[in-house]
Design a protein around this motif. Structure first.
Motif, PDB file in Angstrom:
ATOM      1  N   THR A 195      33.094 -21.335 -79.980  1.00  0.00           N
ATOM      2  CA  THR A 195      33.318 -22.164 -78.790  1.00  0.00           C
ATOM      3  C   THR A 195      32.331 -21.819 -77.685  1.00  0.00           C
ATOM      4  N   LEU A 196      32.185 -20.524 -77.401  1.00  0.00           N
ATOM      5  CA  LEU A 196      31.230 -20.081 -76.389  1.00  0.00           C
ATOM      6  C   LEU A 196      29.808 -20.399 -76.812  1.00  0.00           C
ATOM      7  N   GLY A 197      29.488 -20.158 -78.080  1.00  0.00           N
ATOM      8  CA  GLY A 197      28.141 -20.390 -78.586  1.00  0.00           C
ATOM      9  C   GLY A 197      27.702 -21.839 -78.470  1.00  0.00           C
ATOM     10  N   ASP A 198      28.619 -22.779 -78.715  1.00  0.00           N
ATOM     11  CA  ASP A 198      28.287 -24.205 -78.594  1.00  0.00           C
ATOM     12  C   ASP A 198      27.935 -24.565 -77.156  1.00  0.00           C
ATOM     13  N   LYS A 199      28.673 -24.008 -76.199  1.00  0.00           N
ATOM     14  CA  LYS A 199      28.394 -24.291 -74.793  1.00  0.00           C
ATOM     15  C   LYS A 199      27.064 -23.680 -74.369  1.00  0.00           C
ATOM     16  N   LYS A 245      47.405 -15.581 -59.160  1.00  0.00           N
ATOM     17  CA  LYS A 245      46.452 -16.126 -60.124  1.00  0.00           C
ATOM     18  C   LYS A 245      45.883 -15.003 -60.979  1.00  0.00           C
ATOM     19  N   VAL A 246      45.539 -15.351 -62.217  1.00  0.00           N
ATOM     20  CA  VAL A 246      44.791 -14.468 -63.110  1.00  0.00           C
ATOM     21  C   VAL A 246      43.499 -15.180 -63.489  1.00  0.00           C
ATOM     22  N   ILE A 247      42.378 -14.525 -63.228  1.00  0.00           N
ATOM     23  CA  ILE A 247      41.073 -15.097 -63.578  1.00  0.00           C
ATOM     24  C   ILE A 247      40.420 -14.206 -64.624  1.00  0.00           C
ATOM     25  N   THR A 248      40.069 -14.791 -65.773  1.00  0.00           N
ATOM     26  CA  THR A 248      39.293 -14.069 -66.786  1.00  0.00           C
ATOM     27  C   THR A 248      38.123 -14.957 -67.205  1.00  0.00           C
ATOM     28  N   THR A 249      37.147 -14.371 -67.854  1.00  0.00           N
ATOM     29  CA  THR A 249      36.004 -15.144 -68.347  1.00  0.00           C
ATOM     30  C   THR A 249      36.331 -15.749 -69.706  1.00  0.00           C
ATOM     31  N   ASN A 250      35.416 -16.583 -70.183  1.00  0.00           N
ATOM     32  CA  ASN A 250      35.524 -17.157 -71.531  1.00  0.00           C
ATOM     33  C   ASN A 250      34.614 -16.423 -72.512  1.00  0.00           C
ATOM     34  N   LEU A 251      34.326 -15.142 -72.226  1.00  0.00           N
ATOM     35  CA  LEU A 251      33.453 -14.354 -73.092  1.00  0.00           C
ATOM     36  C   LEU A 251      34.163 -13.853 -74.346  1.00  0.00           C
ATOM     37  N   ASN A 252      35.481 -13.887 -74.354  1.00  0.00           N
ATOM     38  CA  ASN A 252      36.230 -13.469 -75.541  1.00  0.00           C
ATOM     39  C   ASN A 252      37.287 -14.510 -75.864  1.00  0.00           C
ATOM     40  N   TYR A 253      37.831 -14.414 -77.070  1.00  0.00           N
ATOM     41  CA  TYR A 253      38.872 -15.354 -77.497  1.00  0.00           C
ATOM     42  C   TYR A 253      40.105 -15.200 -76.625  1.00  0.00           C
ATOM     43  N   ARG A 254      40.636 -16.327 -76.188  1.00  0.00           N
ATOM     44  CA  ARG A 254      41.894 -16.343 -75.446  1.00  0.00           C
ATOM     45  C   ARG A 254      42.855 -17.291 -76.149  1.00  0.00           C
ATOM     46  N   GLU A 271      39.784 -19.960 -65.316  1.00  0.00           N
ATOM     47  CA  GLU A 271      38.687 -19.505 -66.176  1.00  0.00           C
ATOM     48  C   GLU A 271      37.399 -19.375 -65.384  1.00  0.00           C
ATOM     49  N   ALA A 272      36.735 -18.259 -65.543  1.00  0.00           N
ATOM     50  CA  ALA A 272      35.390 -18.052 -65.005  1.00  0.00           C
ATOM     51  C   ALA A 272      34.411 -18.314 -66.146  1.00  0.00           C
ATOM     52  N   ASP A 273      33.805 -19.485 -66.128  1.00  0.00           N
ATOM     53  CA  ASP A 273      32.937 -19.910 -67.230  1.00  0.00           C
ATOM     54  C   ASP A 273      31.608 -19.162 -67.177  1.00  0.00           C
ATOM     55  N   MET A 274      31.299 -18.444 -68.253  1.00  0.00           N
ATOM     56  CA  MET A 274      30.084 -17.623 -68.310  1.00  0.00           C
ATOM     57  C   MET A 274      28.989 -18.244 -69.169  1.00  0.00           C
ATOM     58  N   SER A 275      29.207 -19.429 -69.720  1.00  0.00           N
ATOM     59  CA  SER A 275      28.272 -19.975 -70.701  1.00  0.00           C
ATOM     60  C   SER A 275      26.904 -20.292 -70.094  1.00  0.00           C
ATOM     61  N   LYS A 276      26.888 -20.851 -68.882  1.00  0.00           N
ATOM     62  CA  LYS A 276      25.593 -21.166 -68.256  1.00  0.00           C
ATOM     63  C   LYS A 276      24.835 -19.884 -67.907  1.00  0.00           C
ATOM     64  N   PHE A 277      25.555 -18.899 -67.424  1.00  0.00           N
ATOM     65  CA  PHE A 277      24.941 -17.611 -67.095  1.00  0.00           C
ATOM     66  C   PHE A 277      24.361 -16.962 -68.349  1.00  0.00           C
ATOM     67  N   LEU A 278      25.108 -16.999 -69.451  1.00  0.00           N
ATOM     68  CA  LEU A 278      24.640 -16.403 -70.697  1.00  0.00           C
ATOM     69  C   LEU A 278      23.412 -17.145 -71.225  1.00  0.00           C
ATOM     70  N   ALA A 279      23.412 -18.466 -71.119  1.00  0.00           N
ATOM     71  CA  ALA A 279      22.243 -19.248 -71.541  1.00  0.00           C
ATOM     72  C   ALA A 279      21.025 -18.888 -70.695  1.00  0.00           C
ATOM     73  N   SER A 280      21.242 -18.659 -69.407  1.00  0.00           N
ATOM     74  CA  SER A 280      20.146 -18.263 -68.527  1.00  0.00           C
ATOM     75  C   SER A 280      19.582 -16.907 -68.924  1.00  0.00           C
TER      76      SER A 280
END
Length: 396
Positions: A26-30, A329-338, A350-359
């Motif tokens: 899921t993360l890899g596709d993004k 509130k609970v905020i976690t990233t999408n870097l691991n399976y939830r 959700e704190a989306d990390m996909s754009k940061f990781l692509a960068s």
């Protein structure tokens, strides 16, 4: 993306390929979609150079498989050539949702299984890929980072093993102890944080926060997370507080000394919004206890920000604590399976990390300086300015 300008005169190390293990699909596709978008917008001066062939592609995902025999043994099979490629391998060692059959039984994949699959694909590509880079957001055995008795040093050995297998760069997030890189000091090791993404998610959700010393305090739930809390509070101009865990060292439960109490060190929190910063939620018992104490000390609201939400004991305790008003509130990233049920909880962000990781991948493929990527201070201050001006918070 404003950072693309710095890549316009940069030559890539080699053609880029992203090998995403099943655990991180899921993360890899993004990430792949962002890479396609970045490359399509880059006005690179080498675009028409024959050596630049394959730079702007419609897909960077590498085709492979990791089949298993009925005995449970496995292997990695490459379905296209990897020769001469700058290969980035993405794995989530915490994804327990995947299964395989062994002797007729269904087994859920453990971190050891995911790590073994990672080594299999590295073994299949070593000697052929131009460069191998491993992206492991949650560091394998990261909590077993030091020896306190007659025990193994799993994380150090794993990092050393990957370096010996030919991995040039190792990328992780919010490592429990980044000094683990000392196990292989001649290999690249990058440890990134999610502070900007936390702030963006929080400001997008809450429209009435006042970020100053009078209204907000950033809390470290233990001494290990204090550096994170100090950085975060310094950037937003708030105070810092800390809990320390008083443990019973005469007893061992599930491999660790049980926590007797959480003791608070810091200024008065009465009437203030609390931001708790930590690297992970495991069972969550410690985080709930910390939040409960903060509310008992008359905190206004409690926002929990952790890079990895594992929730190893399920969500029942968090559901109950939320109903009781223990946290907001609970905020976690999408870097691991939830688990899917977490994503629909009213308290989850959700704190989306996909754009940061692509960068990160894009900059590393060009061997470009990553100072702006590793230090998000200006980006955080940028969204704080937008927030105080009443603008909607999306991306900067």
């Amino acid at each position: 993306m404003s950072d693309l300008k710095s890549l316009e005169n940069a030559m890539p190390v080699a053609p880029l390929k992203l090998l995403v293990l099943k655990s991180a699909t899921t993360l890899g596709d993004k990430v792949n979609n962002y890479l396609v978008d970045f490359r399509s917008k880059e006005n690179n001066c080498y675009h028409n150079d024959p050596a630049f062939q394959g730079y702007a592609e419609k897909d960077y995902l590498f085709k492979f498989s990791t089949p298993r025999f009925s005995s449970g043994e496995g292997k990695a099979v490459l379905e296209e050539t990897v020769r001469g490629k700058d290969l980035f391998i993405l794995v989530d060692i915490c994804n327990h949702s995947l299964t395989y059959t062994m002797n007729g039984y269904i087994n859920h994949m453990s971190p050891d299984d995911h790590y073994q699959d990672l080594k299999r694909v590295i073994a299949a590509t070593s000697g052929k890929a131009h460069r191998i880079n491993v992206i492991m957001p949650f560091l394998y055995e990261g909590r077993q980072h030091r020896r306190t008795g007659r025990e193994s040093l799993d994380c150090a050995y794993a990092f050393q093993e990957l370096a010996e297998m030919g991995v040039s760069n190792f990328i992780t997030f919010d490592a429990h102890d980044p000094r683990i890189q000392n196990a292989a000091p001649l290999s690249g090791f990058d440890n990134f944080t999610a502070h900007y993404q936390f702030m963006r998610a929080l400001l997008h959700s809450e429209r009435d926060l006042i970020l100053d010393k009078e209204h907000v305090i950033v809390i470290s739930p233990d001494e290990g997370a204090l550096d994170r809390a100090i950085y975060f509070s310094s950037v937003i101009g708030a105070d810092t507080g800390m809990f320390y865990k008083r443990r019973d060292y005469s007893t061992i439960v599930n491999g660790k000394n049980p926590i007797v109490a959480h003791e608070f060190l810091g200024n008065s929190i009465e009437g203030k919004d609390i931001i708790i910063i930590d690297d992970m939620i495991s069972s969550g018992d410690s985080m709930i206890d910390t939040s409960r104490q903060l509310k008992a000390m008359h905190a206004k609201r409690v926002f929990i920000c952790t890079t990895f939400g594992l929730f190893t004991n399920g969500l029942a305790a968090f559901d109950k604590a939320y109903e009781e008003g223990v946290f907001d509130k609970v905020i976690t990233t999408n870097l691991n399976y939830r688990p899917p049920e977490l994503l629909v909880r009213p308290y989850y962000l959700e704190a989306d990390m996909s754009k940061f990781l692509a960068s990160i991948i894009n900059f590393m493929n060009h061997d470009s300086a990553m100072g702006d990527v590793t230090s998000p201070t200006e980006k955080i201050r940028g969204i704080l300015r937008l927030y105080t001006e009443g603008e909607e918070i999306y991306e900067i």
